[in-house]
Motif scaffolding. Structure first.
Motif, PDB file in Angstrom:
ATOM      1  N   UNK A 102       0.856  -1.181   0.000  1.00 18.40           N
ATOM      2  CA  UNK A 102       0.000   0.000   0.000  1.00 18.40           C
ATOM      3  C   UNK A 102       0.889   1.228   0.000  1.00 18.40           C
ATOM      4  N   UNK A 103       0.283   2.362  -0.181  1.00 19.74           N
ATOM      5  CA  UNK A 103       1.089   3.576  -0.192  1.00 19.74           C
ATOM      6  C   UNK A 103       1.536   3.953   1.210  1.00 19.74           C
ATOM      7  N   UNK A 104       2.597   4.736   1.253  1.00 17.69           N
ATOM      8  CA  UNK A 104       3.098   5.273   2.503  1.00 17.69           C
ATOM      9  C   UNK A 104       2.469   6.645   2.738  1.00 17.69           C
ATOM     10  N   UNK A 105       2.087   6.885   3.980  1.00 10.15           N
ATOM     11  CA  UNK A 105       1.518   8.166   4.383  1.00 10.15           C
ATOM     12  C   UNK A 105       2.589   8.924   5.163  1.00 10.15           C
ATOM     13  N   UNK A 106       2.812  10.158   4.770  1.00 10.55           N
ATOM     14  CA  UNK A 106       3.912  10.931   5.331  1.00 10.55           C
ATOM     15  C   UNK A 106       3.433  11.945   6.365  1.00 10.55           C
ATOM     16  N   UNK A 107       4.285  12.168   7.344  1.00 10.54           N
ATOM     17  CA  UNK A 107       4.072  13.235   8.298  1.00 10.54           C
ATOM     18  C   UNK A 107       4.581  14.556   7.759  1.00 10.54           C
TER      19      UNK A 107
ATOM     20  N   UNK B  43       2.665  18.751   4.055  1.00 10.00           N
ATOM     21  CA  UNK B  43       3.452  17.534   3.931  1.00 10.00           C
ATOM     22  C   UNK B  43       3.176  16.821   2.621  1.00 10.00           C
ATOM     23  N   UNK B  44       3.975  15.820   2.338  1.00  9.88           N
ATOM     24  CA  UNK B  44       3.800  15.021   1.133  1.00  9.88           C
ATOM     25  C   UNK B  44       2.451  14.309   1.169  1.00  9.88           C
ATOM     26  N   UNK B  45       1.712  14.433   0.070  1.00 11.49           N
ATOM     27  CA  UNK B  45       0.411  13.772  -0.040  1.00 11.49           C
ATOM     28  C   UNK B  45       0.403  12.945  -1.307  1.00 11.49           C
ATOM     29  N   UNK B  46      -0.240  11.792  -1.251  1.00  9.26           N
ATOM     30  CA  UNK B  46      -0.331  10.941  -2.422  1.00  9.26           C
ATOM     31  C   UNK B  46      -1.300  11.537  -3.433  1.00  9.26           C
ATOM     32  N   UNK B  47      -0.815  11.645  -4.657  1.00  9.75           N
ATOM     33  CA  UNK B  47      -1.638  12.153  -5.758  1.00  9.75           C
ATOM     34  C   UNK B  47      -2.287  10.984  -6.506  1.00  9.75           C
ATOM     35  N   UNK B  48      -1.479   9.988  -6.810  1.00 17.70           N
ATOM     36  CA  UNK B  48      -1.971   8.773  -7.457  1.00 17.70           C
ATOM     37  C   UNK B  48      -0.915   7.684  -7.362  1.00 17.70           C
ATOM     38  N   UNK B  49      -1.348   6.464  -7.692  1.00 12.91           N
ATOM     39  CA  UNK B  49      -0.462   5.309  -7.566  1.00 12.91           C
ATOM     40  C   UNK B  49      -0.791   4.282  -8.643  1.00 12.91           C
ATOM     41  N   UNK B  50       0.224   3.515  -8.999  1.00 17.36           N
ATOM     42  CA  UNK B  50       0.036   2.383  -9.892  1.00 17.36           C
ATOM     43  C   UNK B  50       0.640   1.150  -9.237  1.00 17.36           C
ATOM     44  N   UNK B  51      -0.198   0.109  -9.116  1.00 15.57           N
ATOM     45  CA  UNK B  51       0.304  -1.165  -8.613  1.00 15.57           C
ATOM     46  C   UNK B  51       0.253  -2.223  -9.713  1.00 15.57           C
ATOM     47  N   UNK B  52      -0.885  -2.304 -10.395  1.00 15.96           N
ATOM     48  CA  UNK B  52      -1.052  -3.285 -11.467  1.00 15.96           C
ATOM     49  C   UNK B  52      -2.322  -2.928 -12.227  1.00 15.96           C
TER      50      UNK B  52
END
Lengths: 115, 113
Positions: A102-107, B43-52
């Motif tokens: 899963x993705x990592x969540x950052x502080x 802080x860093x936030x996830x924008x999008x992801x690719x797994x499969x």
């Protein structure tokens, strides 16, 4: 929405001093990480931690660094004897696992300044 | 060793312009791919992801990215940027069997109103 928190937001220390950076990962997450970003450079992986032990570490993570999960909520990074080049933003991250990645969540990071 | 290259360090666009940020990685095996965004002071936030699966992935705020395995690329796109998209964008790779994320150097996007 649950989030990773870090304290302090800024830390100023003298060279040779010990510092402890603190993180509270998201409560149901099982993997924990530290990264750092020296000003103007890439975000670099330091260490990952799972099941109360280090699961992976980089060459940067030498004997002056250690990590600990002293209780059920905190995850700490200790730098024993700080050097000028340790000045950086330190990010904690956590990840839930459900059998896959899963993705990592950052502080928000702790800015460490070594004088 | 894994590495990630982001070719554009600074991008300046006007609102409503289209955006494409390049990301290439080097690793011969299976990878998971991510774009993170860092808005000013946040802080860093996830924008999008690719797994499969479908190599075209859609993320938040109208962003999408396409994984082209043959080119080792995962470029980020948005058809029409807004002033609020001003931020730093990081491409990151996780190689199967490893815990770490390997980040690119980041791209600073400035969108002028």
């Amino acid at each position: 929405e649950p989030e990773v928190t870090q304290t302090p937001s800024h830390q100023v220390t003298q060279m040779g001093q010990e510092v402890i950076l603190r993180c509270v990962p998201i409560s149901n997450h099982l993997y924990f990480y530290w990264y750092r970003q020296i000003l103007g450079q890439k975000v670099e992986f330091l260490v990952s931690f799972y099941n109360n032990e280090i699961s992976e570490k980089s060459e940067i993570f030498d004997d002056q660094f250690s990590v600990e999960r002293p209780d059920g909520s905190n995850f700490t990074l200790k730098i024993r004897s700080t050097k000028l080049e340790d000045s950086a933003m330190y990010f904690c991250a956590s990840r839930e696992t459900q059998g896959g990645y899963n993705e990592q969540f950052f502080g928000p990071g702790t800015r460490l300044t070594v004088l | 060793a894994q590495s990630v290259s982001q070719h554009n360090h600074h991008v300046i666009l006007s609102e409503a312009a289209s955006l494409e940020l390049g990301c290439n990685y080097s690793y011969g095996g299976t990878v998971n791919l991510f774009w993170y965004v860092q808005y000013p002071g946040q802080h860093l936030q996830l924008l999008l992801k690719y797994f499969s699966g479908d190599p075209l992935v859609k993320g938040i705020k109208g962003f999408e990215a396409e994984f082209i395995k043959s080119k080792f690329s995962f470029n980020l796109r948005k058809p029409s940027v807004q002033w609020s998209d001003t931020a730093e964008y990081f491409c990151a790779v996780n190689a199967a069997g490893f815990q770490k994320l390997v980040f690119g150097t980041g791209t600073r996007l400035l969108v002028s109103p």
